[in-house]
Motif scaffolding. Structure first.
Motif, PDB file in Angstrom:
ATOM      1  N   ALA C 102      -0.186 -32.160 -75.770  1.00  0.00           N
ATOM      2  CA  ALA C 102      -0.687 -31.376 -74.640  1.00  0.00           C
ATOM      3  C   ALA C 102       0.404 -31.131 -73.605  1.00  0.00           C
ATOM      4  O   ALA C 102       0.632 -30.002 -73.172  1.00  0.00           O
ATOM      5  N   ALA C 108      -2.349 -22.966 -73.484  1.00  0.00           N
ATOM      6  CA  ALA C 108      -3.719 -23.033 -73.994  1.00  0.00           C
ATOM      7  C   ALA C 108      -3.983 -24.352 -74.708  1.00  0.00           C
ATOM      8  O   ALA C 108      -5.051 -24.954 -74.557  1.00  0.00           O
ATOM      9  N   VAL C 109      -3.001 -24.821 -75.485  1.00  0.00           N
ATOM     10  CA  VAL C 109      -3.160 -26.083 -76.214  1.00  0.00           C
ATOM     11  C   VAL C 109      -3.485 -27.201 -75.226  1.00  0.00           C
ATOM     12  O   VAL C 109      -4.417 -27.999 -75.415  1.00  0.00           O
ATOM     13  N   ASP C 110      -2.708 -27.225 -74.150  1.00  0.00           N
ATOM     14  CA  ASP C 110      -2.898 -28.233 -73.114  1.00  0.00           C
ATOM     15  C   ASP C 110      -4.304 -28.133 -72.525  1.00  0.00           C
ATOM     16  O   ASP C 110      -5.016 -29.133 -72.414  1.00  0.00           O
ATOM     17  N   THR C 111      -4.696 -26.906 -72.188  1.00  0.00           N
ATOM     18  CA  THR C 111      -6.003 -26.718 -71.565  1.00  0.00           C
ATOM     19  C   THR C 111      -7.124 -27.207 -72.466  1.00  0.00           C
ATOM     20  O   THR C 111      -7.995 -27.966 -72.037  1.00  0.00           O
ATOM     21  N   ILE C 112      -7.079 -26.812 -73.736  1.00  0.00           N
ATOM     22  CA  ILE C 112      -8.149 -27.204 -74.663  1.00  0.00           C
ATOM     23  C   ILE C 112      -8.192 -28.725 -74.823  1.00  0.00           C
ATOM     24  O   ILE C 112      -9.238 -29.360 -74.672  1.00  0.00           O
ATOM     25  N   LEU C 113      -7.031 -29.319 -75.106  1.00  0.00           N
ATOM     26  CA  LEU C 113      -7.007 -30.769 -75.319  1.00  0.00           C
ATOM     27  C   LEU C 113      -7.490 -31.527 -74.087  1.00  0.00           C
ATOM     28  O   LEU C 113      -8.235 -32.497 -74.181  1.00  0.00           O
ATOM     29  N   ARG C 115      -9.499 -30.450 -71.727  1.00  0.00           N
ATOM     30  CA  ARG C 115     -10.946 -30.285 -71.516  1.00  0.00           C
ATOM     31  C   ARG C 115     -11.695 -31.300 -72.366  1.00  0.00           C
ATOM     32  O   ARG C 115     -12.628 -31.948 -71.921  1.00  0.00           O
ATOM     33  N   ILE C 116     -11.230 -31.481 -73.636  1.00  0.00           N
ATOM     34  CA  ILE C 116     -11.882 -32.462 -74.508  1.00  0.00           C
ATOM     35  C   ILE C 116     -11.773 -33.861 -73.886  1.00  0.00           C
ATOM     36  O   ILE C 116     -12.738 -34.609 -73.819  1.00  0.00           O
ATOM     37  N   GLU C 118     -11.414 -34.620 -70.795  1.00  0.00           N
ATOM     38  CA  GLU C 118     -12.275 -34.727 -69.611  1.00  0.00           C
ATOM     39  C   GLU C 118     -13.734 -34.946 -70.000  1.00  0.00           C
ATOM     40  O   GLU C 118     -14.439 -35.735 -69.361  1.00  0.00           O
TER      41      GLU C 118
END
Lengths: 254, 316, 284
Positions: C102, C108-113, C115-116, C118
């Motif tokens: 991340a 985007a990769v960072d954001t998705i990972l 969110r999971i 969180e």
């Protein structure tokens, strides 16, 4: 050899990223073989951003950067490797540019390995010790970590490390700002010697007019991301045309 | 130069305990700083000049061993306990640290940070503290007053932050200020401004100051006396004009020749590390005038009323 | 010159670290060597000697089935601590991978990972673990999976922050400029510079994980009767707490003592690794 064509770099800032700040604004210039170009400006004027753009550590928002006529944005992997070998940078803060968890033995051997400069471990050793000797660096530094040596020695290692690549262009981004005055003299002397001996093109980024004058033949004065004046050292120093340049020169001449 | 010195040191040495051994960072420093005067310690990083400033203010890490005596207005402050010493620091003895970028609290406005020092050491009066702060800022040539006082450190340039630190150091009207590398990392234009302002403030307040720097130009514009430091020792001492115009020690000459206006002539070699000192005169491996005498013996430095300009060199 | 207030503070820290090491050695001794010395069967019942108070023969007394509590605590140590180490190990491995990916990739990769991560962190840990165990069924392996599924998100968040701070350091652009590959940057630049902090946090979390493991077992969702797992022992003894408090107190103290020791150890390692607290000759 290296050419900037109308390069602009802008950042979004403000709470919603609505505000655009131009760190570099429509800058064009080129450097040829064996040239010594100085980028002069106060801190925050965007001169370091230019250096980072040239190293492809940042991508330009507009415009292109070309190396021997080829846009560095469209370079293939091998072309990029060749570019990195030929265009190298010396950073401002020598004590912070090395991995704090890596001994110098490994740090120094990095370029040799990455670019396959040596065909055997013995040859690698030979290349490194030759360079260490040339730069007056004792081999006991191999077992030290970056935080354990002085700024002057660290900067010497930084210069030596990139010189092993035999680059065509060296970008020096305020290489002596963090150093003591006496050490600064040593580093500048060294840099000059190295440039002359190997016919390397130099782009020297600095806020210090005295230093730029000692190192360069041509100067570009930068303010707020724009080139406000360029010319030979003598022209800039004795006959500045731009008001800002005049102010800068006067304040430093005192 | 009359009366008792504000700060006087007698054979001040500092050692650091590292692992099983110890490293001597400062050797037998004997200096006096008189009321309203500025002593500048000039030397490269690692020469021990900051260690000296830190010893006066007791700012060493706990592996430091301080020997010798320090007198402040005739009182031996090295004999005081921490509890007795603490009230002096900040109120009487002030410190302006280097690295302006990291020495300010990023979450507090600069005005408040300077007010605090005044309210802590002089008088707990919000209005008077702020008046004092604004006066100091004005003296130091900070722009946009009084609104600037409500700015946060990140909104200021390096040179401005450095001046805020100077204001913090001086807002409680200390008798003595240690200013450590006030121009490190600043560009030429800002450096000039900071030097000018510190000088102006020093003259207005008639402060007594210890200035620590590697930059000959800074020493030239601010100092009364200069002590040139090399490898933990003072190698030359004298008034500013004496030291800079007729330097006696080869190292001082080397420093002056390395200046841009003198053509960047570098001294050969590196400063020795504290764990690997040469015998005899510590400068001898780099010295162009080195003789056998310099390798065998360690020259002394004695500062006296009659002979104030002295150098630690057999050939001086 | 006399030692400052600060130095006294630090030397107190150092002696706490020493205590941490000593305690950990004691725990290791009892966990690894202990079962060979006190090798009685921890599950052997003896209904003639139910609920005996602590004595020379039964150091921690016996429980409601006449089993020696001391033997059970000792032989249960490897279960409780083993589960915790496995949880922290697996959690850290996942967390480091996710965090570095991340932080290094960003965008985007960072954001998705994140969110999971969180979402994972927004559940109360024990409830999430209960849900996992509910799906998988009971058992020690499932207990490890359930707890690791909660823990990894904590490590991932820390590792990501540390990775980003390395990414923002001055040596990272320098390493890119000299031409290092991404893989090498991750393994030789990022990992060595963040691993210290991760080890500290991991060590610090062993304690809470032991307690969380005990809680799950106490609820009957981890190790099963008659295994001498600490949480299970506390659960088994709760009905006799008035007549025979030692049945619950002994494993309880063992769990708290272990958690406490690992905490001291973790903080000590942190002090050692953190260069700001390191003894160093700052000559200038």
């Amino acid at each position: 050899m290296l050419e900037f064509k109308n390069v602009t770099k802008q950042y979004r800032s403000g709470m919603f990223g609505t505000h655009l700040t131009k760190a570099v604004d429509d800058v064009s210039f080129c450097v040829g073989e064996n040239e010594r170009l100085g980028l002069l400006g106060e801190s925050g004027c965007g001169k370091s951003t230019i250096a980072q753009l040239a190293m492809k550590l940042l991508k330009p928002s507009k415009g292109s950067i070309e190396y021997n006529g080829k846009n560095i944005k469209h370079m293939s992997r091998s072309e990029m490797k060749n570019y990195r070998k030929n265009v190298q940078i010396i950073f401002q803060n020598p004590q912070q540019v090395f991995n704090p968890r890596m001994k110098f033995r490994e740090t120094i051997s990095e370029p040799v390995r990455i670019y396959n400069l040596a065909s055997s471990p013995e040859e690698e050793k030979k290349i490194i010790s030759e360079h260490m000797e040339m730069f007056g660096l004792p081999e006991e530094l191999f077992d030290r970590y970056p935080q354990e040596i002085s700024g002057g020695q660290a900067q010497r290692i930084a210069i030596m490390r990139i010189l092993m690549l035999k680059p065509e262009i060296i970008i020096a981004d305020e290489p002596t700002t963090m150093l003591d005055v006496s050490v600064q003299a040593q580093i500048l002397e060294l840099l000059k010697e190295v440039m002359d001996k190997n016919n390397i093109t130099l782009i020297f980024v600095s806020h210090d007019l005295d230093v730029v004058r000692a190192m360069c033949k041509r100067i570009m004065v930068i303010k707020d991301g724009q080139v406000v004046e360029q010319g030979s050292v003598d022209d800039i120093f004795d006959r500045p045309e731009n008001e800002y340049t005049r102010m800068l020169v006067d304040s430093l001449k005192e | 130069m009359s009366g008792e010195p504000v700060i006087k040191t007698e054979d001040l040495s500092v050692e650091f305990q590292v692992g099983n051994g110890s490293v001597k960072a400062l050797h037998d420093i004997n200096v006096s700083i008189y009321d309203g005067e500025v002593l500048c310690l000039l030397g490269e990083s690692g020469s021990g000049k900051s260690v000296f400033g830190n010893s006066i203010l007791r700012l060493h890490p706990d592996n430091a061993l301080v020997k010798g005596k320090i007198f402040f207005n005739g009182q031996e402050i090295t004999a005081l306990s921490d509890k007795e010493f603490l009230p002096l620091r900040g109120a009487q003895l002030a410190w302006v640290p280097q690295s302006a970028a990291s020495s300010l609290n990023p979450l507090k406005s600069i005005g408040k940070q300077v007010d605090e020092v005044y309210r802590l050491h002089v008088e707990n009066d919000k209005k008077k503290a702020r008046e004092n702060t604004i006066d100091l800022f004005r003296l130091l040539g900070l722009p946009r007053l009084p609104e600037l006082a409500d700015d946060y450190p990140h909104e200021l340039s390096g040179g401005m932050k450095q001046r805020v630190l100077v204001a913090m150091g001086t807002s409680a009207f200390p008798k003595f200020i240690v200013v450590d590398e006030p121009t490190k990392g600043l560009d030429a234009v800002r450096k000039r401004e900071v030097i000018k302002r510190i000088g102006h403030m020093q003259k207005t307040h008639k402060s007594t100051m210890l200035l620590i720097t590697h930059d000959v130009a800074v020493a030239e514009s601010l100092a009364n006396d200069i002590g040139v430091m090399y490898a933990g020792e003072i190698v030359e001492y004298g008034s500013k004009d004496e030291v800079l115009n007729s330097p006696k020690h080869p190292y001082t000459r080397g420093l002056i020749n390395a200046l841009p206006q003198n053509g960047f002539h570098a001294i050969k070699g590196f400063s020795p590390s504290a764990s690997d000192m040469p015998t005899g005169c510590k400068f001898n491996p780099r010295c162009p005038e080195c003789t056998q005498e310099c390798i065998d013996g360690h020259p002394k430095l004695i500062i006296s009323e009659s002979e104030k300009h002295v150098a630690r060199c057999y050939h001086a | 010159m006399k030692k400052g207030i600060k130095s006294r503070f630090f030397s107190r820290r150092r002696s706490l670290f020493t205590i941490g090491i000593i305690c950990s050695v004691i725990i290791a001794f009892f966990t690894i060597i202990g079962p060979f010395i006190w090798n009685a069967d921890p599950t052997a019942t003896d209904y003639a000697n139910q609920c005996l108070p602590p004595s020379g023969e039964h150091w921690f007394g016996t429980d409601n089935n006449g089993r020696d509590v001391f033997t059970r605590v000792i032989s249960g140590a490897h279960l409780s601590i083993g589960v915790a180490l496995a949880v922290v190990g697996i959690g850290a491995a996942i967390g480091i991978t996710v965090g570095i990916v991340a932080g290094f990739a960003g965008g985007a990769v960072d954001t998705i990972l994140m969110r999971i991560v969180e979402i994972m962190l927004s559940f109360p840990g024990i409830i999430f673990a209960l849900a996992v165990l509910g799906t998988l069924g009971n058992g020690t392996e499932h207990q490890i999976i359930a707890l690791a599924a909660v823990r990894w998100a904590h490590y991932a968040r820390l590792v990501r922050i540390e990775t980003i701070s390395v990414m923002n350091s001055e040596y990272l652009p320098a390493s890119r400029a000299i031409g290092n590959s991404k893989l090498r940057i991750v393994f030789r630049y990022i990992l060595p510079n963040i691993i210290g902090r991760v080890i500290v946090i991991a060590t610090l979390s062993i304690g809470p994980v032991i307690l969380a493991g005990a809680s799950l077992s106490y609820l009957g969702l981890g190790a099963q009767i008659p295994s001498p797992e600490w949480g299970l022992m506390i659960n088994g003894g709760k009905e006799y707490i008035r007549q025979a408090p030692w049945i619950t107190v002994a494993p309880g103290i063992a769990a708290v003592f272990t958690a406490f020791s690992f905490n001291l150890l973790g903080e000590g390692i942190g002090d050692l690794i953190d260069p700001r607290l390191k003894e160093k000759a700052e000559v200038d």
